[in-house]
Design a protein around this motif. Structure first.
Motif, short mmCIF file in Angstrom:
data_model
loop_
_atom_site.label_atom_id
_atom_site.label_comp_id
_atom_site.label_asym_id
_atom_site.label_seq_id
_atom_site.Cartn_x
_atom_site.Cartn_y
_atom_site.Cartn_z
N ASP A 111 0.87 -1.17 0.00
CA ASP A 111 0.00 0.00 0.00
C ASP A 111 0.91 1.23 0.00
N PRO A 112 1.34 1.70 -1.21
CA PRO A 112 2.33 2.77 -1.28
C PRO A 112 1.78 4.15 -0.94
N THR A 113 0.44 4.28 -0.87
CA THR A 113 -0.16 5.57 -0.56
C THR A 113 -0.03 5.86 0.94
N TYR A 114 0.32 7.08 1.29
CA TYR A 114 0.46 7.44 2.70
C TYR A 114 -0.92 7.68 3.32
N SER A 270 14.07 14.14 -16.46
CA SER A 270 14.48 12.75 -16.65
C SER A 270 13.37 11.77 -16.27
N LEU A 271 12.33 12.28 -15.62
CA LEU A 271 11.23 11.43 -15.17
C LEU A 271 9.91 11.78 -15.84
N ASP A 272 9.95 12.72 -16.79
CA ASP A 272 8.71 13.26 -17.35
C ASP A 272 7.90 12.25 -18.14
N ASN A 273 8.55 11.25 -18.74
CA ASN A 273 7.79 10.22 -19.44
C ASN A 273 8.44 8.86 -19.20
N ASP A 274 7.70 7.82 -19.56
CA ASP A 274 8.16 6.47 -19.23
C ASP A 274 9.48 6.12 -19.92
N ASN A 275 9.67 6.53 -21.17
CA ASN A 275 10.90 6.17 -21.87
C ASN A 275 12.13 6.73 -21.15
N LEU A 276 12.05 8.00 -20.74
CA LEU A 276 13.16 8.60 -20.01
C LEU A 276 13.36 7.94 -18.65
N ALA A 277 12.26 7.73 -17.94
CA ALA A 277 12.36 7.14 -16.60
C ALA A 277 12.88 5.70 -16.66
N LEU A 278 12.45 4.94 -17.67
CA LEU A 278 12.91 3.56 -17.80
C LEU A 278 14.39 3.49 -18.15
N SER A 279 14.85 4.40 -19.01
CA SER A 279 16.27 4.44 -19.34
C SER A 279 17.11 4.77 -18.11
N LEU A 280 16.64 5.71 -17.31
CA LEU A 280 17.35 6.07 -16.09
C LEU A 280 17.31 4.92 -15.09
N LEU A 281 16.16 4.23 -15.02
CA LEU A 281 16.04 3.07 -14.14
C LEU A 281 17.05 1.99 -14.53
N GLU A 282 17.18 1.74 -15.82
CA GLU A 282 18.13 0.74 -16.29
C GLU A 282 19.56 1.12 -15.90
N ALA A 283 19.89 2.40 -16.06
CA ALA A 283 21.24 2.87 -15.69
C ALA A 283 21.47 2.73 -14.19
N ALA A 284 20.47 3.12 -13.40
CA ALA A 284 20.60 3.04 -11.94
C ALA A 284 20.75 1.59 -11.48
N HIS A 285 20.02 0.69 -12.11
CA HIS A 285 20.13 -0.73 -11.75
C HIS A 285 21.50 -1.28 -12.14
N ARG A 286 21.96 -0.93 -13.33
CA ARG A 286 23.24 -1.45 -13.81
C ARG A 286 24.38 -1.04 -12.89
N GLN A 298 9.01 4.70 -8.25
CA GLN A 298 7.89 5.43 -7.66
C GLN A 298 7.13 6.24 -8.71
N VAL A 299 7.85 6.74 -9.70
CA VAL A 299 7.21 7.52 -10.77
C VAL A 299 6.54 6.59 -11.78
N ILE A 300 7.21 5.53 -12.16
CA ILE A 300 6.71 4.64 -13.21
C ILE A 300 5.40 3.98 -12.80
N VAL A 301 5.27 3.55 -11.54
CA VAL A 301 4.06 2.84 -11.12
C VAL A 301 2.82 3.73 -11.12
N THR A 302 3.01 5.04 -11.17
CA THR A 302 1.86 5.94 -11.23
C THR A 302 1.35 6.12 -12.65
N ARG A 303 2.08 5.54 -13.64
CA ARG A 303 1.70 5.76 -15.05
C ARG A 303 1.50 4.44 -15.78
N PHE A 304 1.05 3.42 -15.11
CA PHE A 304 0.79 2.14 -15.76
C PHE A 304 -0.26 2.29 -16.85
N LYS A 305 -0.08 1.55 -17.95
CA LYS A 305 -1.06 1.48 -19.03
C LYS A 305 -1.25 0.03 -19.42
N VAL A 306 -2.45 -0.28 -19.88
CA VAL A 306 -2.76 -1.65 -20.30
C VAL A 306 -1.76 -2.12 -21.35
#
Length: 379
Positions: A111-114, A270-286, A298-306
């Motif tokens: 339950d990530p909502t405060y 760097s977090l404004d859209n999923d492509n940018l955020a995912l690229s940064l996530l990949e770099a941070a994980h690596r 935290q940003v990506i899970v707020t923008r899920f799409k089918v």
């Protein structure tokens, strides 16, 4: 004298594990009523989750029949209870994991909502809770007590039940006006390091990404990233040549990563859209930068799409983020028919068929017999 304003929440994270010994016997003999519901019982740990002035215990709850015997057909309940006597309400977000002897069968609830919680109140997943429309909560969906009691299902660890809770607690809120003389030393350090990065002064290593080159300082990169630390402390090519050639990443996310390593700040662009955020996530994980991984997630899970949630599930599994994966599975469960019709889901089935088991576990939890068969086959 320059005057600046500062405001924002201060959050402290804490975690703990609660082991309930001889769980079936404990259920049969415990008389403590849960949340005022006479048909529910609970057992609560001591204050093992501590965030400054606030303390919490981990609780396990179950249902009983009118005669007081355990109702095994009802779902197990898990929650946290605030134990301190501080009259102030605090805000928390919550993750609880019920541990299975087989690692792949751990069950994580998020339950990530405060939400606000007062002294002696509880939050979580238990039948002793009321829903907003006055219905009773179902507890942990897909986990009846009969399955928990079944030794072959893996929820009992030679008798004990084990539950892990992670809390993020808002412990204070900064607001007001302060002078520049009271500015944080940490902020001053970050500003100085950012200036050092921008100037390139005393840089001793070059990060080469495609046709671009980023001048940096190996001692700072190594202090902030275990991957860079290994590069520069071992007799590797990067240490000798003072060059790091970065493949399969674009320059923009690498620059954002480096800035974060120096300052702890990630630009919103760097977090404004999923492509940018995912690229940064990949770099941070690596480069093993968990704080930046968490910020991206935290940003990506707020923008899920089918259309793309199946791809996000693949990413979550790849980086080993239980929270990210749990959020993907929850979204897929709520939109299963539409998700199954997407190209991303088809690719997931072809590339990562093992993830189908996780989806099925959420959508249609296995029966006790199926759990027993899987448990036996894995040993």
């Amino acid at each position: 004298m320059t005057i600046r304003a500062r405001a924002g929440a201060r959050v402290k994270e804490c975690s703990g594990e609660f082991e309930v010994a001889n769980f079936p016997v404990t259920c049969a003999t415990t008389k403590t009523v849960s949340e005022g519901k006479q048909d529910c019982r609970e057992i609560v740990s001591g204050p093992i989750l501590v965030a400054k002035q606030y303390t919490f215990g981990i609780a396990v709850a179950w249902s009983v029949k009118p005669d007081g015997t355990v109702e095994e057909s009802k779902n197990l309940g898990v929650h946290v209870k605030r134990l301190d006597d501080n009259p102030e309400e605090c805000n928390i977000s919550l993750e609880i994991t019920i541990l299975n002897r087989l690692k792949n069968f751990h069950m994580t609830l998020c339950d990530p909502t405060y939400h606000g919680i007062s002294s002696q109140k509880a939050r979580g997943w238990s039948r002793s809770f009321d829903m907003p429309d006055s219905r009773r909560h179902d507890g942990v969906k897909g986990l009846p007590l009969s399955d928990v009691f079944d030794h072959q299902a893996g929820w009992l660890h030679n008798g004990p039940l084990r539950v892990v809770a992670k809390l993020s607690v808002v412990v204070s809120f900064d607001s007001g006006v302060v002078s520049s003389n009271e500015a944080s030393g940490q902020q001053e350090v970050c500003q100085s390091l950012q200036a050092l990065l921008q100037s390139g002064s005393m840089a001793d290593v070059a990060l080469k990404v495609g046709s671009e080159e980023i001048q940096a300082h190996s001692i700072i990169l190594g202090a902030r990233s275990p991957v860079f630390e290994r590069m520069f402390s071992c007799p590797m090519k990067e240490k000798k040549d003072k060059e790091v050639h970065i493949q399969d990443l674009e320059a923009a996310p690498v620059k954002a990563l480096v800035k974060y390593l120096y300052t702890g700040v990630v630009d919103q662009t760097s977090l404004d859209n999923d492509n940018l955020a995912l690229s940064l996530l990949e770099a941070a994980h690596r480069y093993e930068v968990p704080g930046l991984v968490e910020r991206c997630v935290q940003v990506i899970v707020t923008r899920f799409k089918v259309e793309t949630v199946a791809e996000r599930l693949e990413m979550a599994d790849m980086i080993g983020s239980k929270y990210f994966k749990a959020q993907c599975l929850e979204y897929i469960q709520a939109h299963l028919v539409d998700v199954q019709a997407t190209d991303a889901y088809t690719r997931l089935v072809e590339r990562r068929p093992a993830l189908l088991r996780d989806i099925i576990e959420v959508v249609a939890p296995p029966s006790k017999k199926q759990r027993r068969l899987k448990g036996g086959a894995s040993k």
